[in-house]
Design an enzyme around this catalytic site. Structure first.
Site, PDB file in Angstrom:
ATOM      1  CD  GLN A   1      -2.582  -1.287   2.621  1.00  0.00           C
ATOM      2  OE1 GLN A   1      -2.023  -1.795   3.575  1.00  0.00           O
ATOM      3  NE2 GLN A   1      -3.809  -0.797   2.695  1.00  0.00           N
TER       4      GLN A   1
ATOM      5  CG  ASP B   1       7.837   3.969   0.836  1.00  0.00           C
ATOM      6  OD1 ASP B   1       8.268   2.914   0.322  1.00  0.00           O
ATOM      7  OD2 ASP B   1       7.206   3.990   1.912  1.00  0.00           O
TER       8      ASP B   1
ATOM      9  CG  HIS C   1      -2.748   2.763  -2.178  1.00  0.00           C
ATOM     10  ND1 HIS C   1      -2.679   2.625  -0.803  1.00  0.00           N
ATOM     11  CD2 HIS C   1      -3.948   2.249  -2.547  1.00  0.00           C
ATOM     12  CE1 HIS C   1      -3.793   2.057  -0.363  1.00  0.00           C
ATOM     13  NE2 HIS C   1      -4.574   1.819  -1.414  1.00  0.00           N
TER      14      HIS C   1
ATOM     15  CB  CYS D   1      -0.338  14.128 -18.257  1.00  0.00           C
ATOM     16  SG  CYS D   1      -1.484  15.336 -18.968  1.00  0.00           S
TER      17      CYS D   1
ATOM     18  CB  SER E   1      -4.912  -0.270   9.778  1.00  0.00           C
ATOM     19  OG  SER E   1      -5.430   0.132   8.513  1.00  0.00           O
TER      20      SER E   1
END
Length: 251
Positions: A103, A106, A123, A131, A198
């Site tokens: 998720q 980075d 994600h 764009c 979580s």
């Protein structure tokens, strides 16, 4: 607790198709704050949540300007993978990692040494820009150079459209192909290891019952209880950087 660690290590040694699901908890130990935790970005600055709303981003040039300044300061540019990331690289090198569903945006799993082909970023990634008009994608670093040079809201150089990071904002649909891939690998696993999540954000949290229903063992490592602790074969509330190296050590 030592007995539980030893038991889970045995399960990992026996498994041949391990799927790892990671959330913000594995990156906080590298200095990247989560969003909703006690020291989370939105907890400390509720206004920051507006920058992650796609409708505000697309309609308000000021939100985009603030977003680009926030991207310049993103801790991902300086964060280093931690011992938890390194342990998952070790799992891949042993030939046991079927897939790594994350998720996080980075890129620390790839920086640590996990194969990009093994990583499913549900994600998106902060390391690419996109764009919103023509679909162009390219390195975020090049767009940030334009911001540093004075462009407060740099447009797409191909079509003039609005640029943003190639991450999923609130109000923006997830890529259905990516989600299908995540659920497919979960259904193919013989052990699912959920780390630092979580397990409350759907649809990716659904990978846990998918794996369980397919006969996989489920192991959860997270600081706080999750909704799936009751179906997990083991749930450990321990620091990730300490725990993962113990769990994935060969033997």
């Amino acid at each position: 607790m030592r007995d539980v660690i030893d038991t889970v290590r045995g399960w990992l040694n026996e498994a041949g198709r391990i799927v790892v699901l990671t959330g913000a908890g594995i990156s906080t130990e590298s200095g990247i704050p989560d969003f909703r935790g006690p020291q989370g970005v939105w907890t400390r600055d509720p206004k920051a949540e507006r920058l992650s709303n796609i409708h505000s981003y697309m309609s308000d040039p000021e939100v985009r300007r603030l977003s680009w300044q926030s991207r310049l300061a993103h801790p991902a540019w300086h964060a280093e993978p931690n011992a938890g990331h390194a342990a998952l690289v070790g799992l891949e090198r042993r030939g046991k990692l079927h897939a790594l569903v994350t998720q996080n945006i980075d890129g620390l799993h790839q920086r640590a040494g996990n194969s990009p082909a093994k990583v499913i970023e549900v994600h998106g990634t902060v390391h690419q820009a996109m764009c919103m008009s023509c679909g162009w994608r390219g390195p975020m670093s090049a767009v940030l150079d334009r911001v540093r040079a004075g462009e407060e809201d740099p447009p797409c150089q191909r079509c003039g459209g609005i640029l943003k990071s190639a991450t999923i904002s609130f109000g923006q649909p997830l890529d259905p192909d990516v989600i299908r891939s995540a659920m497919r690998v979960a259904s193919e696993s013989d052990l699912l290891l959920a780390v630092g999540s979580s397990l409350q954000v759907y649809p990716v949290a659904g990978a846990v019952p998918v794996a369980k229903d397919a006969g996989a063992r489920v192991v959860i490592v997270n600081a706080e209880p999750t909704p799936f602790d009751d179906i997990a074969d083991a749930a450990l509330s321990r620091p990730i950087g300490e725990t993962l190296p113990l769990l994935v050590a060969g033997g």
